[in-house]
Design an enzyme around this catalytic site. Structure first.
Site, short mmCIF file in Angstrom:
data_model
loop_
_atom_site.label_atom_id
_atom_site.label_comp_id
_atom_site.label_asym_id
_atom_site.label_seq_id
_atom_site.Cartn_x
_atom_site.Cartn_y
_atom_site.Cartn_z
N HIS A 53 0.84 -1.19 0.00
CA HIS A 53 0.00 0.00 0.00
C HIS A 53 0.88 1.25 0.00
CE1 HIS A 53 -3.34 -2.40 2.08
NE2 HIS A 53 -2.27 -3.07 2.46
N TYR A 54 0.30 2.40 -0.39
CA TYR A 54 0.90 3.67 0.00
C TYR A 54 0.01 4.32 1.05
CZ TYR A 54 -2.13 6.05 -3.52
OH TYR A 54 -3.17 6.51 -4.28
N THR A 55 0.62 5.22 1.84
CA THR A 55 -0.10 5.78 2.98
C THR A 55 -0.94 7.00 2.62
OG1 THR A 55 1.78 7.22 3.53
CG2 THR A 55 1.69 5.04 4.58
N GLU A 117 2.63 -0.86 4.55
CA GLU A 117 2.32 0.51 4.14
C GLU A 117 3.64 1.23 3.85
OE1 GLU A 117 -0.42 2.22 3.64
OE2 GLU A 117 -2.06 1.09 4.59
N HIS A 164 -2.80 -3.06 -3.22
CA HIS A 164 -4.15 -2.92 -2.68
C HIS A 164 -5.17 -2.79 -3.82
CE1 HIS A 164 -6.61 -1.05 0.88
NE2 HIS A 164 -7.08 -2.20 0.47
N ASP A 174 -3.89 2.25 -4.84
CA ASP A 174 -2.50 2.16 -4.38
C ASP A 174 -1.94 0.75 -4.62
OD1 ASP A 174 -4.46 1.59 -2.27
OD2 ASP A 174 -2.77 1.29 -0.93
#
Length: 281
Positions: A53-55, A117, A164, A174
């Site tokens: 994922h990215y945050t 993440e 994700h 993401d």
């Protein structure tokens, strides 16, 4: 006192060493004791997937969110010059990172995955169009080391290293098109098609492209949560967009085309050949 045979002395010595080694075989719990003397070999890891994922925020805000009451992940990778890896949830525990999700025959991937993440702000809409935050090389180096360790310990299949967006294409985008999936593949992480097979399939599909139903069946066979309807519906477009972000990030409009088809068929041939054989030609 009679002399003991040498073999007896060795056995006694080993027993003494074991008794004094400080490694207990029993554990006291409330109202009972557990004996750990025996371990079954009929077991495996609960982990089947690695989800990236990215945050969409900075490290401080990400930590606050991921240690709060609603969402979490097993790991957080920051983006400083020397990135820090925070472990927020033990790998034996279920983190709340995937949400409503599906991949291949499984749903609710929180139950069977480890989530990472990555601190990255994601997209920004500007007057000249949407831009995406890049991932610095040192951050990806750290991510590669972490992912390799997780994959090796849990024996995760390359196809099951996903973003994700792959497992929730109608809700998530993401880690986005700037994420360097090919670099991870070259480091031994995740799946990627062979260029010569992509070229061969593309030549075939230029003459006769797959039908939309075949495209949907191929996406589903690879793992994507798409329904086979023969119609170009919103789920199909979102799923194709997720696939293109992962494997063809130069263009991710969500429309079927021969290059996307060639990449998908090459992936199936390499990683899911039995599924490819089940798609009507």
């Amino acid at each position: 006192m009679p002399c003991l045979p040498l073999a007896c002395l060795v056995v006694v010595g080993l027993f003494t060493l074991t008794a004094c080694s400080g490694t207990p075989t029993t554990e006291s719990r409330d109202g009972y004791r557990v004996d750990h003397s025996y371990q079954s070999t009929a077991q495996s890891s609960r982990v089947r997937h690695l989800v990236l994922h990215y945050t969409d925020s900075n490290a401080r805000r990400s930590l606050r969110t991921l240690t709060g009451p609603r969402v979490s992940s097993h790991y957080l990778v920051t983006r400083e010059a020397t990135p820090r890896v925070y472990q927020l949830v033990d790998e034996s525990r279920r983190a709340w990172h995937a949400g409503a999700s599906a991949w291949q025959s499984r749903s609710n991937l929180n139950d069977t995955s480890i989530g990472i993440e990555i601190v990255n702000r994601g997209p920004s809409d500007t007057p000249s169009g949407r831009t995406w935050t890049p991932y610095p090389a040192h951050q990806i180096d750290t991510l590669i080391a972490l992912a390799r360790d997780i994959i090796e310990r849990h024996d995760i299949d390359p196809v099951d290293v996903v973003g994700h967006a792959d497992i929730a294409p109608q809700r998530k985008i993401d880690p986005g098109p700037r994420f360097p999936w090919y670099r991870l593949y070259r480091a031994g992480i995740g799946a990627w098609p062979d260029a010569d097979r992509v070229a061969a399939y593309r030549a075939d599909f230029m003459r006769q492209p797959p039908t939309l139903e075949q495209f949907q069946r191929a996406l589903a066979a690879y793992g994507y949560p798409v329904r086979v309807t023969g119609r170009f519906d919103a789920l199909t477009r979102d799923t194709l967009r997720a696939f293109q972000m992962h494997f063809r990030p130069a263009r991710y409009d969500g429309f079927p085309d021969t290059q996307s088809a060639a990449i998908l068929w090459a992936l199936l041939e390499k990683y899911r050949p039995e599924a490819l054989a089940d798609i009507p030609q």
